[in-house]
Write an enzyme that holds these catalytic residues in place. Structure first.
Site, PDB file in Angstrom:
ATOM      1  N   ASP A  66       0.251  -1.321   0.459  1.00 30.04           N
ATOM      2  CA  ASP A  66       0.430  -0.240   0.066  1.00 30.04           C
ATOM      3  C   ASP A  66       0.699   1.227  -0.357  1.00 30.04           C
ATOM      4  OD1 ASP A  66      -1.831   1.574   0.244  1.00 30.04           O
ATOM      5  OD2 ASP A  66      -2.402   1.524   2.051  1.00 30.04           O
ATOM      6  N   LYS A  68       0.545   3.645  -2.467  1.00 27.84           N
ATOM      7  CA  LYS A  68      -0.159   5.418  -2.509  1.00 27.84           C
ATOM      8  C   LYS A  68       0.760   5.687  -4.035  1.00 27.84           C
ATOM      9  CE  LYS A  68      -3.613   5.282   1.153  1.00 27.84           C
ATOM     10  NZ  LYS A  68      -2.663   4.134   1.996  1.00 27.84           N
ATOM     11  N   THR A  75       6.441   7.163 -14.324  1.00 27.99           N
ATOM     12  CA  THR A  75       7.472   6.810 -13.226  1.00 27.99           C
ATOM     13  C   THR A  75       6.274   5.815 -12.526  1.00 27.99           C
ATOM     14  OG1 THR A  75       7.817   9.168 -13.193  1.00 27.99           O
ATOM     15  CG2 THR A  75       7.891   7.877 -11.548  1.00 27.99           C
ATOM     16  N   GLN A 201     -10.701   5.481  14.367  1.00 28.69           N
ATOM     17  CA  GLN A 201     -12.117   5.086  13.490  1.00 28.69           C
ATOM     18  C   GLN A 201     -13.366   5.332  13.910  1.00 28.69           C
ATOM     19  OE1 GLN A 201     -11.151   4.541  10.301  1.00 28.69           O
ATOM     20  NE2 GLN A 201      -9.252   2.416  10.777  1.00 28.69           N
TER      21      GLN A 201
HETATM   22  O1  C5P Z   1      -6.102  -0.627  13.146  1.00 33.47           O
HETATM   23  P1  C5P Z   1      -6.904  -0.180  12.269  1.00 33.47           P
HETATM   24  O2  C5P Z   1      -8.401  -1.274  11.859  1.00 33.47           O
HETATM   25  O3  C5P Z   1      -7.793   1.025  12.635  1.00 33.47           O
HETATM   26  O4  C5P Z   1      -6.414  -0.393  11.201  1.00 33.47           O
HETATM   27  C1  C5P Z   1      -6.621  -0.632   9.495  1.00 33.47           C
HETATM   28  C2  C5P Z   1      -6.075  -0.211   8.376  1.00 33.47           C
HETATM   29  O5  C5P Z   1      -6.129   0.874   7.710  1.00 33.47           O
HETATM   30  C3  C5P Z   1      -4.295   0.898   8.731  1.00 33.47           C
HETATM   31  O6  C5P Z   1      -3.619   0.798   8.504  1.00 33.47           O
HETATM   32  C4  C5P Z   1      -4.893   2.998   8.754  1.00 33.47           C
HETATM   33  O7  C5P Z   1      -3.455   3.261   7.806  1.00 33.47           O
HETATM   34  C5  C5P Z   1      -5.968   1.805   7.120  1.00 33.47           C
HETATM   35  N1  C5P Z   1      -6.517   3.043   6.655  1.00 33.47           N
HETATM   36  C6  C5P Z   1      -8.067   3.539   6.993  1.00 33.47           C
HETATM   37  N2  C5P Z   1      -8.425   4.246   7.116  1.00 33.47           N
HETATM   38  C7  C5P Z   1      -8.155   4.806   5.376  1.00 33.47           C
HETATM   39  C8  C5P Z   1      -7.429   4.417   4.525  1.00 33.47           C
HETATM   40  C9  C5P Z   1      -6.339   3.381   4.954  1.00 33.47           C
HETATM   41  O8  C5P Z   1      -8.264   3.216   8.590  1.00 33.47           O
HETATM   42  N3  C5P Z   1      -9.196   5.652   4.676  1.00 33.47           N
END
Ligand code: C5P
Length: 246
Positions: A66, A68, A75, A201
């Site tokens: 990942d 991005k 490139t 989250q």
């Molecule tokens: O620990 P957790 O379940 O929150 O981890 C979620 C993963 O998904 C992390 O690697 C985070 O960076 C990634 N992620 C996210 N939300 C996004 C994009 C990526 O939580 N919008």
């Protein structure tokens, strides 16, 4: 219809959000039999170098790289070639790089995999980062429309470019599924079983809800990695996915 245990495991991608190779490989050794793949992001990749991909694969894990990508088409195409050669299972780029960039990456992954006789990685686009607010989107990025609409526009553009899917927040899944059909991967983070802490989250769904909404893969970090018994946590999540009505 419900999923078999093998199909449910395949849907779980563990986010290896740890700073060192040793911690990452410890998780892989415990969990490679319980889940479908492991996601490495820019922290671990940049700290430990690209050999971390090989090290995870050597322990039986599939790898979601990942990083991005977002650069000029040539490139990004060349970087995609490198990641394809490393036999990543999934890789990411930013949809905001435009149709030409996405098309160049899709073609590069296809050609490279074909020339090597290996399976092509799923090349998927990140649309609008979930950390961006509507106000920031309009005032700083300068796109004056609802984020939800832009997400659909970019998901369709990714599909038109020949990409395999998108990364999306749980609440976006249903609309993307409607716009892009069933043959398009939707990978979603923000997954929280009812028994796990939400942490930072906010717009979350349970594993069962996300699969019922149409998610192809679930990226799950702390609900597995921060538990005392990580194997048991992964198994509980797989069991919940098997309960999904799809
Ligand atoms: O620990 P957790 O379940 O929150 O981890 C979620 C993963 O998904 C992390 O690697 C985070 O960076 C990634 N992620 C996210 N939300 C996004 C994009 C990526 O939580 N919008």
């Amino acid at each position: 219809m419900s999923l078999t245990e093998a199909q449910a495991k395949e849907k779980v991608i563990v986010a290896l959000d740890v700073p060192t190779r040793a911690e990452a490989l410890d998780l892989v050794e415990r969990l490679y039999n319980e889940v479908g793949a492991f996601k490495i992001g820019m922290q671990l990749y940049n700290a430990e170098g690209p050999d971390i991909v090989r090290d995870i694969q050597a322990r039986g894990g599939k790898v979601f790289v990942d990083l991005k990508f977002h650069d000029i088409p040539n490139t990004v195409a060349e970087a995609t070639r490198v990641i394809t050669r490393r036999r990543a299972a999934i890789m990411t780029l930013h949809a905001g790089g435009g149709l030409k960039m996405l098309s160049a990456a899709a073609a590069s992954a296809r050609e490279t995999a074909e020339a090597m006789g290996v399976e092509k990685p799923l090349v998927v686009a990140v649309t609008v980062l979930t950390s961006i607010s509507q106000q920031e989107f309009e005032e700083e990025i300068g796109i004056k429309r609802p984020i939800a609409e832009q997400v659909i526009t970019w998901a369709k553009m990714a599909q038109q470019a020949g990409l395999d899917g998108v990364v999306a927040s749980p609440k976006e899944i249903a609309d993307i599924r409607k716009a892009c059909g069933n043959d398009f991967a939707i990978i979603t983070p923000g997954i929280r079983p009812l028994w796990a802490a939400a942490n930072d989250q906010s717009r979350i769904m349970t594993p069962k809800e996300a699969v019922e909404a149409g998610a192809t893969y679930l990226v799950i970090g702390r609900p597995i990695t921060a538990q005392e018994n990580q194997v048991e946590a992964a198994r509980k999540i797989v069991a919940e996915i098997m309960e999904a009505n799809i």
